[in-house]
Scaffold this active site. Structure first.
Site, PDB file in Angstrom:
ATOM      1  N   ASP A  26       0.808  -1.218   0.000  1.00  0.00           N
ATOM      2  CA  ASP A  26       0.000   0.000   0.000  1.00  0.00           C
ATOM      3  C   ASP A  26       0.848   1.278   0.000  1.00  0.00           C
ATOM      4  O   ASP A  26       0.779   2.074   0.931  1.00  0.00           O
ATOM      5  CB  ASP A  26      -0.958  -0.012   1.193  1.00  0.00           C
ATOM      6  CG  ASP A  26      -1.967  -1.142   1.084  1.00  0.00           C
ATOM      7  OD1 ASP A  26      -3.152  -0.842   1.005  1.00  0.00           O
ATOM      8  OD2 ASP A  26      -1.564  -2.309   1.056  1.00  0.00           O
ATOM      9  N   HIS A  28       0.394   3.746  -2.063  1.00  0.00           N
ATOM     10  CA  HIS A  28      -0.606   4.802  -2.264  1.00  0.00           C
ATOM     11  C   HIS A  28       0.014   6.156  -2.606  1.00  0.00           C
ATOM     12  O   HIS A  28      -0.365   7.189  -2.062  1.00  0.00           O
ATOM     13  CB  HIS A  28      -1.505   4.928  -1.029  1.00  0.00           C
ATOM     14  CG  HIS A  28      -2.509   3.844  -0.910  1.00  0.00           C
ATOM     15  ND1 HIS A  28      -3.514   3.654  -1.830  1.00  0.00           N
ATOM     16  CD2 HIS A  28      -2.661   2.882   0.023  1.00  0.00           C
ATOM     17  CE1 HIS A  28      -4.251   2.630  -1.466  1.00  0.00           C
ATOM     18  NE2 HIS A  28      -3.743   2.130  -0.345  1.00  0.00           N
ATOM     19  N   ASP A  55      -1.460  -1.710  -4.592  1.00  0.00           N
ATOM     20  CA  ASP A  55      -1.876  -0.335  -4.303  1.00  0.00           C
ATOM     21  C   ASP A  55      -0.725   0.657  -4.387  1.00  0.00           C
ATOM     22  O   ASP A  55      -0.357   1.324  -3.418  1.00  0.00           O
ATOM     23  CB  ASP A  55      -2.589  -0.245  -2.952  1.00  0.00           C
ATOM     24  CG  ASP A  55      -3.934  -0.957  -2.961  1.00  0.00           C
ATOM     25  OD1 ASP A  55      -4.413  -1.309  -4.058  1.00  0.00           O
ATOM     26  OD2 ASP A  55      -4.500  -1.144  -1.880  1.00  0.00           O
ATOM     27  N   ASN A  81      -6.074  -3.471  -5.614  1.00  0.00           N
ATOM     28  CA  ASN A  81      -7.384  -3.005  -6.064  1.00  0.00           C
ATOM     29  C   ASN A  81      -7.343  -1.563  -6.573  1.00  0.00           C
ATOM     30  O   ASN A  81      -8.022  -1.227  -7.541  1.00  0.00           O
ATOM     31  CB  ASN A  81      -8.442  -3.178  -4.962  1.00  0.00           C
ATOM     32  CG  ASN A  81      -8.189  -2.324  -3.745  1.00  0.00           C
ATOM     33  OD1 ASN A  81      -7.081  -2.272  -3.232  1.00  0.00           O
ATOM     34  ND2 ASN A  81      -9.224  -1.657  -3.268  1.00  0.00           N
ATOM     35  N   HIS A  82      -6.531  -0.699  -5.988  1.00  0.00           N
ATOM     36  CA  HIS A  82      -6.433   0.675  -6.487  1.00  0.00           C
ATOM     37  C   HIS A  82      -5.776   0.699  -7.861  1.00  0.00           C
ATOM     38  O   HIS A  82      -6.156   1.496  -8.725  1.00  0.00           O
ATOM     39  CB  HIS A  82      -5.660   1.552  -5.496  1.00  0.00           C
ATOM     40  CG  HIS A  82      -6.438   1.861  -4.262  1.00  0.00           C
ATOM     41  ND1 HIS A  82      -7.020   3.076  -4.033  1.00  0.00           N
ATOM     42  CD2 HIS A  82      -6.750   1.088  -3.193  1.00  0.00           C
ATOM     43  CE1 HIS A  82      -7.661   3.053  -2.871  1.00  0.00           C
ATOM     44  NE2 HIS A  82      -7.497   1.846  -2.348  1.00  0.00           N
TER      45      HIS A  82
END
Length: 122
Positions: A26, A28, A55, A81-82
């Site tokens: 993640d 991000h 992600d 998923n992102h």
């Protein structure tokens, strides 16, 4: 486990006898934070490997910088998923409901506007 042995979407990696392996999740869009952490552990791009469990994009200030990691030979990503939502959004209009839902979800996440620098289609 035979399915796993013959699945082209699964990549197996042998031991890394010359370096170290790190796992991160993640990101991000927080590339500077990752770079700082890699510096703290003296990450050696010639020997070490970094496995990302998904992600790369959204929320943080540098999703493009995180996507640039895909070009580095020491970086091994797993689709998150992102990332899948970004791909659905890039793909555009489709009849597939799940893909449309993912594309819509991408625009509901704070921080997706960074993509406007790269495309005029949305």
């Amino acid at each position: 486990m035979r399915f796993l042995d013959n699945n082209p979407r699964i990549t197996r990696h042998s031991a890394n006898p010359d370096g170290r392996d790190f796992i991160v999740g993640d990101l991000h869009g927080c590339r500077a934070m990752l770079d700082g952490l890699l510096a703290q552990v003296s990450f050696d791009t010639g020997k070490d490997r970094l496995f990302s469990v998904g992600d790369l994009v959204d929320r943080g200030p540098d999703s493009a910088g995180c996507l640039a990691l895909l070009e580095d030979p020491w970086f091994y990503p797993v689709l998150g998923n992102h990332d899948a939502m970004l791909m659905a959004w890039i793909h555009g209009k489709t009849k597939d409901r799940r893909q449309r839902d993912y594309a819509y979800a991408f625009t509901c996440i704070k921080g997706w506007q960074w993509t406007k620098r790269f495309t005029r289609c949305h």
